[in-house]
Design a protein around this motif. Structure first.
Motif, short mmCIF file in Angstrom:
data_model
loop_
_atom_site.label_atom_id
_atom_site.label_comp_id
_atom_site.label_asym_id
_atom_site.label_seq_id
_atom_site.Cartn_x
_atom_site.Cartn_y
_atom_site.Cartn_z
N VAL A 40 -3.11 -4.15 2.28
CA VAL A 40 -1.74 -4.65 2.41
C VAL A 40 -1.71 -5.89 3.31
O VAL A 40 -1.03 -6.88 3.01
N ALA A 41 -2.48 -5.86 4.41
CA ALA A 41 -2.54 -7.01 5.32
C ALA A 41 -3.12 -8.24 4.62
O ALA A 41 -2.67 -9.37 4.84
N ALA A 42 -4.10 -8.00 3.74
CA ALA A 42 -4.75 -9.12 3.04
C ALA A 42 -3.86 -9.70 1.94
O ALA A 42 -3.85 -10.91 1.71
N PHE A 46 0.41 -13.39 0.13
CA PHE A 46 0.60 -13.83 -1.25
C PHE A 46 1.81 -13.14 -1.90
O PHE A 46 2.49 -13.74 -2.74
N VAL A 47 2.06 -11.89 -1.54
CA VAL A 47 3.21 -11.15 -2.08
C VAL A 47 3.90 -10.39 -0.94
O VAL A 47 3.71 -9.19 -0.79
N LEU A 312 3.00 -7.87 -9.08
CA LEU A 312 3.81 -8.84 -8.34
C LEU A 312 3.18 -10.23 -8.37
O LEU A 312 3.89 -11.24 -8.32
N LEU A 313 1.86 -10.28 -8.46
CA LEU A 313 1.16 -11.56 -8.54
C LEU A 313 1.24 -12.15 -9.95
O LEU A 313 0.79 -13.29 -10.17
N GLY A 314 1.76 -11.38 -10.89
CA GLY A 314 1.88 -11.87 -12.26
C GLY A 314 0.59 -11.74 -13.05
O GLY A 314 0.42 -12.44 -14.06
#
Length: 345
Positions: A40-42, A46-47, A312-314
């Motif tokens: 999640v931290a990484a 980006f999202v 979420l990143l598509g």
């Protein structure tokens, strides 16, 4: 020669503690939870939506049926078996339960007993298929892989036929509000599905960790022959684990049917690899004899975090499959590595 032999002798003690240190890290009960936090931290830069209330609620909602099925699968994997029929149980239980309570020519349409009777019918489906699986393994000495693959295909087809027999559409709709509200209702602010999944998880944890049956399950998975000699009722233990798996799949069917507001023969059709993968990612061994409910919780959470963040990143569907497949393969490789470390310790 003497120098070579002595240097090998000196190197062995150094290599063994290093291997044991790696084994200790990989066997840590909270290893996958730490991976969840690191992931999640990484991915957050980006999202950032990954930590929003809406996305978190969706992850929690998607997690509950997967977790319940994963709990049942955990029992089966600990005895060194596997249950591939879980998706067919979900489909069959969903359509049978829907046919009992639907307002469109349901067996108990309009009756106050419609919803309770449908729940009983759904549980009965899971227990029945679990019994078929378990008895085939213990009485006919058939591999669980083949047995559950066969029952999966049979009951998946039967669910489709059942819908065509009871409905002119591809699913059975018009379910009573008393049932569909299960997916949206809450008690003391806690969604019903979450409360039920937590109850099942805690019960399963107590059953595995603090009862004689739990000790039997681990003993059968570690070495069934030695367990039988020690007086463990191996056949009964194997049968009960498949019954538990079937019942858990039926509970998941209730969650899916109430959420979709329909009994569909394809409910949960695509979750098989997610369930098995999540349990293995959590740390339950494919070789049997090792596993915990809390590990399954972490494994399901980790896999859903990956799935949700990729969407979420598509990312395209094939890319999501590639990534999830790679993670599951890596988890299986790590499990094999841990198994060999423990065997050679």
């Amino acid at each position: 020669m003497p120098l070579s032999a002595s240097s090998d002798t000196l190197a062995a003690p150094t290599e063994r503690p290093r291997a044991l240190r790696w084994a200790k890290i990989l066997l840590s009960e909270y290893f996958v939870l730490v991976l969840c936090v690191v992931y999640v931290a990484a991915i957050y830069p980006f999202v950032p939506e990954i930590l929003s209330w809406e996305v978190s609620s969706n992850i929690l909602g998607d997690m509950m049926p997967l977790l319940v099925v994963g709990i049942g699968q955990t029992f089966v994997l600990i005895i060194a078996g596997i249950d591939l029929s879980i998706t067919a149980i979900i489909s069959m239980a969903a359509v049978v339960g829907a046919s009992v309570m639907t307002g469109t020519d349901g067996y108990l349409s309009g009756s106050a007993l419609a919803v309770p009777a449908a729940i009983v019918a759904m549980l009965a489906v899971g227990v029945l298929v679990g019994a078929v699986n378990g008895l085939s393994v213990v009485k006919l000495n058939m591999p669980s892989f083949i047995v559950t693959l066969g029952t999966r295909m049979f009951f998946a087809g039967l669910a489709i036929w059942y819908v065509t027999f009871h409905s002119t559409s591809s699913s059975i709709a018009n379910l009573p509000e008393g049932f569909t509200s299960f997916a949206t209702g809450a008690v003391l602010g806690v969604p019903y599905t979450v409360a039920l999944a937590v109850f099942i998880g805690l019960s399963a944890h107590v059953l595995l960790s603090h009862t004689q049956f739990g000790r039997w399950v681990y003993a059968v998975g570690a070495n069934s022959s030695a367990a039988r000699i020690s007086g463990v009722p191996v056949s009964r233990t194997i049968l009960l684990t498949f019954l538990i798996s079937g019942a858990c799949a039926s509970v998941a069917a209730m969650m899916y049917a109430s959420r979709m507001q329909t009994g569909s023969p394809i409910a949960g059709e695509n979750i098989l690899l997610d369930v098995i993968g999540a349990v293995v990612i959590g740390g339950t061994s494919l070789f049997g004899g090792k596993g915990k409910i809390v590990w399954t919780v972490f494994g399901v959470l980790f896999l859903l975090l990956i799935d949700t963040s990729m969407k979420l990143l598509g990312s395209s569907l094939f890319m999501i499959y590639i990534i999830k497949g790679g993670v599951i393969l890596l988890a299986a490789t790590v499990d094999t590595f841990r198994h060999h470390l423990l065997v050679n310790r």
